[in-house]
Design a protein around this motif. Sequence first.
Motif, PDB file in Angstrom:
ATOM      1  N   PRO A  81       0.831  -1.233   0.039  1.00  0.00           N
ATOM      2  CA  PRO A  81      -0.220  -0.103  -0.067  1.00  0.00           C
ATOM      3  C   PRO A  81       0.938   1.448  -0.018  1.00  0.00           C
ATOM      4  CG  PRO A  81       0.110  -1.089   2.136  1.00  0.00           C
ATOM      5  CD  PRO A  81       0.646  -2.032   1.284  1.00  0.00           C
ATOM      6  N   ARG A  82       0.205   2.355  -0.563  1.00  0.00           N
ATOM      7  CA  ARG A  82       1.047   3.404  -0.239  1.00  0.00           C
ATOM      8  C   ARG A  82       1.006   4.139   1.042  1.00  0.00           C
ATOM      9  NH1 ARG A  82       0.939   7.702  -4.393  1.00  0.00           N
ATOM     10  NH2 ARG A  82       0.139   9.075  -2.932  1.00  0.00           N
ATOM     11  N   ALA A  83       2.011   5.084   1.100  1.00  0.00           N
ATOM     12  CA  ALA A  83       2.092   5.643   2.604  1.00  0.00           C
ATOM     13  C   ALA A  83       0.918   6.351   2.906  1.00  0.00           C
ATOM     14  CB  ALA A  83       3.371   6.275   2.776  1.00  0.00           C
ATOM     15  N   ARG A  84       0.388   7.271   1.988  1.00  0.00           N
ATOM     16  CA  ARG A  84      -0.990   7.887   2.168  1.00  0.00           C
ATOM     17  C   ARG A  84      -1.922   7.721   1.086  1.00  0.00           C
ATOM     18  NH1 ARG A  84       0.558  13.593  -0.231  1.00  0.00           N
ATOM     19  NH2 ARG A  84      -1.795  13.816  -0.363  1.00  0.00           N
ATOM     20  N   PRO A  85      -3.152   7.860   0.993  1.00  0.00           N
ATOM     21  CA  PRO A  85      -4.233   7.750  -0.060  1.00  0.00           C
ATOM     22  C   PRO A  85      -3.682   8.813  -1.299  1.00  0.00           C
ATOM     23  CG  PRO A  85      -5.487   8.128   1.833  1.00  0.00           C
ATOM     24  CD  PRO A  85      -3.919   8.568   2.240  1.00  0.00           C
ATOM     25  N   LEU A  86      -4.050   8.096  -2.647  1.00  0.00           N
ATOM     26  CA  LEU A  86      -3.598   9.039  -3.755  1.00  0.00           C
ATOM     27  C   LEU A  86      -4.559  10.007  -3.840  1.00  0.00           C
ATOM     28  CD1 LEU A  86      -2.007   9.345  -6.306  1.00  0.00           C
ATOM     29  CD2 LEU A  86      -3.090   7.759  -7.491  1.00  0.00           C
ATOM     30  N   PRO A  87      -4.238  11.421  -4.007  1.00  0.00           N
ATOM     31  CA  PRO A  87      -4.890  12.504  -4.106  1.00  0.00           C
ATOM     32  C   PRO A  87      -5.681  12.511  -5.494  1.00  0.00           C
ATOM     33  CG  PRO A  87      -2.957  13.386  -3.418  1.00  0.00           C
ATOM     34  CD  PRO A  87      -2.730  11.873  -3.667  1.00  0.00           C
ATOM     35  N   LEU A  88      -6.853  12.433  -5.407  1.00  0.00           N
ATOM     36  CA  LEU A  88      -7.966  12.395  -6.612  1.00  0.00           C
ATOM     37  C   LEU A  88      -8.766  13.553  -6.575  1.00  0.00           C
ATOM     38  CD1 LEU A  88      -9.453  10.910  -9.054  1.00  0.00           C
ATOM     39  CD2 LEU A  88     -10.832   9.784  -7.360  1.00  0.00           C
ATOM     40  N   ILE A  89      -8.347  14.427  -7.745  1.00  0.00           N
ATOM     41  CA  ILE A  89      -9.226  15.865  -7.837  1.00  0.00           C
ATOM     42  C   ILE A  89     -10.244  15.721  -9.181  1.00  0.00           C
ATOM     43  CG2 ILE A  89      -8.879  18.165  -8.261  1.00  0.00           C
ATOM     44  CD1 ILE A  89      -5.958  17.875  -7.461  1.00  0.00           C
ATOM     45  N   GLY A  90     -11.555  15.763  -8.804  1.00  0.00           N
ATOM     46  CA  GLY A  90     -12.467  15.403  -9.901  1.00  0.00           C
ATOM     47  C   GLY A  90     -13.579  16.260  -9.415  1.00  0.00           C
ATOM     48  N   PRO A  91     -14.558  15.857 -10.696  1.00  0.00           N
ATOM     49  CA  PRO A  91     -16.135  16.634 -10.374  1.00  0.00           C
ATOM     50  C   PRO A  91     -16.889  16.194  -9.374  1.00  0.00           C
ATOM     51  CG  PRO A  91     -16.063  15.063 -12.122  1.00  0.00           C
ATOM     52  CD  PRO A  91     -14.754  15.031 -11.606  1.00  0.00           C
ATOM     53  N   PRO A  92     -17.871  16.736  -8.601  1.00  0.00           N
ATOM     54  CA  PRO A  92     -18.727  16.584  -7.848  1.00  0.00           C
ATOM     55  C   PRO A  92     -19.436  15.147  -8.188  1.00  0.00           C
ATOM     56  CG  PRO A  92     -19.127  18.750  -8.221  1.00  0.00           C
ATOM     57  CD  PRO A  92     -18.093  18.346  -9.304  1.00  0.00           C
ATOM     58  N   GLY A  93     -19.441  14.390  -7.030  1.00  0.00           N
ATOM     59  CA  GLY A  93     -20.266  13.097  -7.446  1.00  0.00           C
ATOM     60  C   GLY A  93     -19.462  11.831  -8.142  1.00  0.00           C
ATOM     61  N   LEU A  94     -18.199  12.088  -8.295  1.00  0.00           N
ATOM     62  CA  LEU A  94     -17.351  10.914  -8.947  1.00  0.00           C
ATOM     63  C   LEU A  94     -17.100   9.846  -8.327  1.00  0.00           C
ATOM     64  CD1 LEU A  94     -15.494  10.428 -11.498  1.00  0.00           C
ATOM     65  CD2 LEU A  94     -13.636  11.497 -10.119  1.00  0.00           C
ATOM     66  N   VAL A  95     -16.952   9.963  -6.958  1.00  0.00           N
ATOM     67  CA  VAL A  95     -16.836   8.809  -6.007  1.00  0.00           C
ATOM     68  C   VAL A  95     -18.221   8.122  -5.861  1.00  0.00           C
ATOM     69  CG1 VAL A  95     -16.668   8.318  -3.540  1.00  0.00           C
ATOM     70  CG2 VAL A  95     -14.807   9.850  -4.658  1.00  0.00           C
ATOM     71  N   GLU A  96     -19.299   8.556  -6.020  1.00  0.00           N
ATOM     72  CA  GLU A  96     -20.532   7.927  -5.766  1.00  0.00           C
ATOM     73  C   GLU A  96     -20.826   7.125  -7.015  1.00  0.00           C
ATOM     74  OE1 GLU A  96     -20.118  11.011  -4.972  1.00  0.00           O
ATOM     75  OE2 GLU A  96     -20.841  11.154  -2.644  1.00  0.00           O
ATOM     76  N   ARG A  97     -20.394   7.748  -8.048  1.00  0.00           N
ATOM     77  CA  ARG A  97     -20.403   6.866  -9.333  1.00  0.00           C
ATOM     78  C   ARG A  97     -19.505   5.688  -9.318  1.00  0.00           C
ATOM     79  NH1 ARG A  97     -21.632   9.527 -14.656  1.00  0.00           N
ATOM     80  NH2 ARG A  97     -22.938  11.332 -14.384  1.00  0.00           N
ATOM     81  N   MET A  98     -18.338   5.951  -8.921  1.00  0.00           N
ATOM     82  CA  MET A  98     -17.119   4.859  -8.690  1.00  0.00           C
ATOM     83  C   MET A  98     -17.803   3.570  -7.821  1.00  0.00           C
ATOM     84  SD  MET A  98     -13.838   7.019  -8.615  1.00  0.00           S
ATOM     85  CE  MET A  98     -12.629   5.497  -8.237  1.00  0.00           C
ATOM     86  N   VAL A  99     -18.372   3.845  -6.693  1.00  0.00           N
ATOM     87  CA  VAL A  99     -19.265   3.316  -5.763  1.00  0.00           C
ATOM     88  C   VAL A  99     -20.091   2.388  -6.398  1.00  0.00           C
ATOM     89  CG1 VAL A  99     -20.314   2.966  -3.630  1.00  0.00           C
ATOM     90  CG2 VAL A  99     -18.199   4.215  -3.744  1.00  0.00           C
TER      91      VAL A  99
END
Length: 243
Positions: A81-99
């Motif tokens: 694993p990475r030492a810290r989460p990978l920064p992800l910059i994106g439009p609103p709602g992107l994570v909900e779509r991925m989930v």
Amino acid sequence: MRLTILGTAAPYPRPDNPCSGYLVQQGDTSIWVDAGTGTLAELQRHVAVRDLDAIWISHAHADHTADLLTAYYALRFAGPPRARPLPLIGPPGLVERMVGFLGHRSAAVMDEVFEVTEMRGWHDAVVGKLSLSWGPLDHGMPAFGLRVQAADSVLAYSGDSAYCEGLVELAEGADLLLCEAGASQHPPTGAVHCTPEDAALLASTAGAKHLLLTHCEAPDARDRALAGFPSVELAVPGMTREF
Ligand SMILES: [Zn+2]
Ligand SMILES: [Zn+2]
């Protein structure tokens, strides 16, 4: 700064050409810009996913985001694993779509994989040796363009957008303008892409030094843009430009 073209195809990948995706690097700083279908594999010719400093996503259309799903698998299930989460910059709602695709259990661990910044309006951020600015554009859905500043050079990227004032602001004086030409002709109403002529007009109006066309619909896009701007190339997968 170094720009590597990972893919340009629209709106679906072709043999030897993934959808929209680009790698922007300065020194040891690496940012994956748009995760279009097929670009994760091409990215790894240049940098391991876990060694990225950030991912920046212009908008939620699948031809710019699809490989985020398998990038999640790479980061969550493969290798140390990475030492810290990978920064992800994106439009609103992107994570909900991925989930929605990855399954509801991914929601609980998403913040262990990605450190998410949702873009809303104009904003700046620093990633390693690169300064980012982004702003909203016209694509019929929340969509953003990007300006990347290194010590001595500027890259502007249109994402997907019709010609608009926001594009001009992002591209002002850019050393390299990476601009889509996703429309061959304007629709009667409601344009959501640039034509090659729009891209040339943008480069000229913004005072950009060089125009790199991508995500093109028209096969003669470069010739058409050259009629309005003197320095035009067509982006092709594997192309690298240092500036
Ligand atoms: Zn789009
Ligand atoms: Zn697109």
